[in-house]
Write an enzyme that holds these catalytic residues in place. Structure first.
Site, PDB file in Angstrom:
ATOM      1  N   GLY A 101       0.930  -1.370  -0.012  1.00 40.57           N
ATOM      2  CA  GLY A 101       0.119  -0.015  -0.093  1.00 40.57           C
ATOM      3  C   GLY A 101       0.835   1.399   0.088  1.00 40.57           C
TER       4      GLY A 101
ATOM      5  N   HIS B 294      26.750   5.401  28.654  1.00 37.11           N
ATOM      6  CA  HIS B 294      27.660   6.648  28.358  1.00 37.11           C
ATOM      7  C   HIS B 294      28.814   6.222  27.394  1.00 37.11           C
ATOM      8  CE1 HIS B 294      29.657  10.547  28.662  1.00 37.11           C
ATOM      9  NE2 HIS B 294      30.662  10.097  28.806  1.00 37.11           N
TER      10      HIS B 294
HETATM   11  P1  FAD Z   1      -3.052   2.325   2.734  1.00 34.41           P
HETATM   12  O1  FAD Z   1      -1.530   1.614   2.997  1.00 34.41           O
HETATM   13  O2  FAD Z   1      -3.158   3.307   2.002  1.00 34.41           O
HETATM   14  O3  FAD Z   1      -3.427   0.865   1.979  1.00 34.41           O
HETATM   15  C1  FAD Z   1      -4.591   0.756   1.487  1.00 34.41           C
HETATM   16  C2  FAD Z   1      -4.482  -0.372  -0.017  1.00 34.41           C
HETATM   17  O4  FAD Z   1      -5.846  -0.192  -0.187  1.00 34.41           O
HETATM   18  C3  FAD Z   1      -3.609   0.577  -0.996  1.00 34.41           C
HETATM   19  O5  FAD Z   1      -2.834  -0.611  -1.227  1.00 34.41           O
HETATM   20  C4  FAD Z   1      -4.992   0.611  -2.257  1.00 34.41           C
HETATM   21  O6  FAD Z   1      -4.416   0.205  -3.337  1.00 34.41           O
HETATM   22  C5  FAD Z   1      -5.868  -0.523  -1.832  1.00 34.41           C
HETATM   23  N1  FAD Z   1      -7.257  -0.155  -2.189  1.00 34.41           N
HETATM   24  C6  FAD Z   1      -7.853   0.986  -2.085  1.00 34.41           C
HETATM   25  N2  FAD Z   1      -9.306   0.731  -2.476  1.00 34.41           N
HETATM   26  C7  FAD Z   1      -9.279  -0.431  -2.996  1.00 34.41           C
HETATM   27  C8  FAD Z   1     -10.100  -1.172  -3.379  1.00 34.41           C
HETATM   28  N3  FAD Z   1     -11.267  -0.788  -4.086  1.00 34.41           N
HETATM   29  N4  FAD Z   1     -10.020  -2.631  -4.049  1.00 34.41           N
HETATM   30  C9  FAD Z   1      -8.887  -2.941  -3.720  1.00 34.41           C
HETATM   31  N5  FAD Z   1      -7.746  -2.275  -3.245  1.00 34.41           N
HETATM   32  C10 FAD Z   1      -8.068  -1.004  -2.854  1.00 34.41           C
HETATM   33  N6  FAD Z   1       3.108   6.851   8.367  1.00 34.41           N
HETATM   34  C11 FAD Z   1       4.044   6.356   9.302  1.00 34.41           C
HETATM   35  O7  FAD Z   1       3.665   5.565  10.387  1.00 34.41           O
HETATM   36  N7  FAD Z   1       5.421   6.738   9.101  1.00 34.41           N
HETATM   37  C12 FAD Z   1       5.810   7.473   8.138  1.00 34.41           C
HETATM   38  O8  FAD Z   1       7.080   7.989   7.981  1.00 34.41           O
HETATM   39  C13 FAD Z   1       4.938   7.942   7.108  1.00 34.41           C
HETATM   40  N8  FAD Z   1       5.295   8.500   6.138  1.00 34.41           N
HETATM   41  C14 FAD Z   1       4.390   8.950   5.103  1.00 34.41           C
HETATM   42  C15 FAD Z   1       4.719   9.727   4.128  1.00 34.41           C
HETATM   43  C16 FAD Z   1       3.919   9.961   3.089  1.00 34.41           C
HETATM   44  C17 FAD Z   1       4.169  10.702   1.871  1.00 34.41           C
HETATM   45  C18 FAD Z   1       2.499   9.505   2.967  1.00 34.41           C
HETATM   46  C19 FAD Z   1       1.518   9.787   1.969  1.00 34.41           C
HETATM   47  C20 FAD Z   1       2.033   8.819   4.176  1.00 34.41           C
HETATM   48  C21 FAD Z   1       2.991   8.392   5.170  1.00 34.41           C
HETATM   49  N9  FAD Z   1       2.885   7.707   6.400  1.00 34.41           N
HETATM   50  C22 FAD Z   1       3.425   7.328   7.257  1.00 34.41           C
HETATM   51  C23 FAD Z   1       1.358   7.155   6.279  1.00 34.41           C
HETATM   52  C24 FAD Z   1       1.426   5.771   6.181  1.00 34.41           C
HETATM   53  O9  FAD Z   1       1.630   5.560   4.952  1.00 34.41           O
HETATM   54  C25 FAD Z   1      -0.318   5.365   6.277  1.00 34.41           C
HETATM   55  O10 FAD Z   1      -0.718   5.801   7.403  1.00 34.41           O
HETATM   56  C26 FAD Z   1      -0.458   3.822   5.966  1.00 34.41           C
HETATM   57  O11 FAD Z   1      -0.244   3.535   4.817  1.00 34.41           O
HETATM   58  C27 FAD Z   1      -2.096   3.618   6.238  1.00 34.41           C
HETATM   59  O12 FAD Z   1      -2.263   2.115   5.927  1.00 34.41           O
HETATM   60  P2  FAD Z   1      -3.514   1.598   5.468  1.00 34.41           P
HETATM   61  O13 FAD Z   1      -3.531   0.284   5.307  1.00 34.41           O
HETATM   62  O14 FAD Z   1      -4.703   2.100   6.221  1.00 34.41           O
HETATM   63  O15 FAD Z   1      -3.675   2.193   3.991  1.00 34.41           O
END
Ligand code: FAD
Length: 472
Positions: A40, A451
């Site tokens: 993701g 340290h």
């Molecule tokens: P996501 O990782 O967004 O995964 C969601 C997945 O669902 C995606 O792969 C997408 O393709 C899939 N999807 C969506 N809709 C559908 C559908 N209808 N059917 C099938 N698949 C679908 N967090 C940190 O803790 N530390 C950091 O240093 C950090 N740095 C970041 C830097 C940037 C530039 C960004 C943008 C974010 C950062 N984050 C960081 C935040 C972190 O990336 C997110 O909090 C995390 O990825 C959330 O995970 P998630 O599983 O909720 O969603």
């Protein structure tokens, strides 16, 4: 043909794939539906690629400044193509690791767009998942439970057209093939500040526009001020109380725009503009209208065990809003799965989650800021210790910043820790454990830190809460 599962997870990002692994450990027959790539945002467009670029920027800055260490380099050259190649290979290595873990857990992966169906011939309840797979017939998945983990996407700004060429989101910025000479970054939050720091280190002229009266508005005021001081010292211009007038934007050999600030208008020009004004949940097109699931301004509403209004459909991670962090998404995923598997109610303590900013200098925090504690009427005591009092920081060549520990005067509880300086994104974990174990500043101060080590600053700041710091 319809495939039956105990659990189908919509979205294979950090939250989704970690939930799937835990489900497989607990014996649930599990599938993930992923429309792009396992891992993701965090792995492909967020945490990992941005930190890989930040690390290259750090090495570049340190090499330029190596003379003070007695290391002379005739000419320092930046090969941005190689910087990007390094980033890609790290992402690829981790991506292969995630795929291997999913295979090991015997978790089925459907590569396609998942959508929740309403009651149908397959089931009287909403929750059947239809997967649209390119060039193939839709697959039908019949799960007993669903976890929505579809994550988030960059928030739009005043209808400004993010064209991916001149006006970028962080997704586009990560894929730049060459560095621009100048950039305007709209948004002084975590993502905006990480990019500002990285691009400044790479030699790009950076202007940050922040709508509020300070950058990093959710951090402790002293940390915001210290970060601003460092960025400005490195040539970053920060314009606060700034509103970008979208109608003024003109694209010609770059971007011309007018920014309104404190009663005056300023004209700006840069080669690129990066919009970093937050993220909204991916809730469109996933079939929520076929269910009773409720949303609150672009995020799915859940109860304290991550169930939506449809009790067999859970939601976790960025799509439910709150603190949008990878470690939150994964822990929410595990909590949801454990509730599905055995009814266990595992509530996360969101006040005890570390928040990190990987700019230079790094910043990290946990718990309440000083302002939040005072607004809650808590009688506080504060200990603060500067990195310049720490031998290892001087040896390391990076002695700017401080650690600040806030405790409750009446109960002695640790209620907030705020750090800015070298390696604080690693140092913060000691205080996270301290908070989990209900440690007092006295106990942290009494812990013998090695340290010389940067960790000594935690002991000194804890002692400072009681007015007992030794080296300052
Ligand atoms: P996501 O990782 O967004 O995964 C969601 C997945 O669902 C995606 O792969 C997408 O393709 C899939 N999807 C969506 N809709 C559908 C559908 N209808 N059917 C099938 N698949 C679908 N967090 C940190 O803790 N530390 C950091 O240093 C950090 N740095 C970041 C830097 C940037 C530039 C960004 C943008 C974010 C950062 N984050 C960081 C935040 C972190 O990336 C997110 O909090 C995390 O990825 C959330 O995970 P998630 O599983 O909720 O969603």
């Amino acid at each position: 043909m319809a495939h039956e599962y105990d659990l189908v997870i919509l979205g294979g990002g950090t939250g989704g794939y970690v939930a799937a692994i835990r489900a497989s450990q607990l014996g649930l027959k599990t599938a993930i539906v992923e429309k792009e790539q396992l891992g993701g945002t965090c792995l492909h467009k967020g945490c990992i690629p941005s930190k890989a670029l930040l690390r290259s920027a750090e090495v570049y800055r340190q090499t330029i400044n190596a003379k003070s260490f007695g290391v002379e380099t005739p000419e320092v050259m930046l090969n941005f193509g190689q910087v990007q190649d390094r980033k890609k290979s790290i992402v690829e290595q981790l991506h292969n690791g995630v795929k291997a873990l999913i295979k090991k857990g015997k978790i089925d992966v459907y590569h396609g767009i998942g959508r929740i169906l309403g009651p149908s011939i397959f089931s009287p309840m909403p929750g059947t998942i239809s997967v649209e797979m390119s060039g193939q017939e839709n697959e039908m998945l019949l799960p007993k439970n669903v976890i929505i983990a579809t994550g988030s996407k960059p928030r739009d700004l005043n209808g400004i057209n993010v064209d991916g060429q001149t006006i970028l989101s962080s997704d586009h910025a990560l894929e730049l093939e060459a560095l621009p000479s100048s950039i305007i970054i709209v948004g002084g939050g975590v993502i905006g500040i990480e990019w500002a720091s990285m691009l400044a280190d790479f030699g790009v002229k950076v202007t940050v526009l922040e709508y509020g009266d300070r950058i990093l508005p959710s951090e402790d005021l002293e940390v915001s001020n210290e970060m601003e001081k460092h960025l400005v010292k490195r040539g970053v211009e920060i314009i606060k109380n700034a509103e970008l007038l979208s109608e003024s934007i003109e694209l010609k050999d770059g971007i011309r725009a007018t920014v309104h600030t404190k009663g005056e208008n300023r004209s700006l020009f840069a080669e690129k503009l990066l919009v970093a004004v937050g993220r909204v949940g991916n809730i469109d097109g996933i079939g929520l209208d076929n269910t009773e699931i409720e949303c609150d301004s672009n995020f799915i509403k859940v109860n304290d065990v991550y169930q939506t209004k449809e009790k067999h459909i859970y939601a976790i991670g960025d799509v439910i809003g709150g603190m949008q962090l990878a470690h939150i998404a994964s822990h929410e995923g595990i909590a949801a799965v454990e509730h599905i598997a055995n009814g266990e109610k595992k509530q996360l303590d969101y006040t005890n989650v570390a928040r990190c900013i990987y700019s230079y200098p790094e910043a990290a925090s946990i718990g309440l800021t000083e302002e939040q504690a005072k607004n809650k009427g808590i009688n506080i005591k504060v200990g603060k210790f500067p990195f310049k009092g720490i031998g290892k920081a001087l040896v390391y060549g990076d002695a700017e910043g401080f650690v600040k520990i806030i405790a409750d005067q009446d109960t002695n509880d640790l209620i907030g820790v705020h750090m800015i300086g070298p390696h604080v994104t690693d140092l913060i974990s000691e205080t996270a454990l301290g908070m989990l174990l209900d440690a007092t500043p006295w106990e942290i101060g009494e812990t013998i830190h090695p340290h010389p080590s940067l960790s000594e600053i935690i002991g000194e700041a804890a002692l400072a809460v009681e007015g007992r710091a030794i080296h300052f």
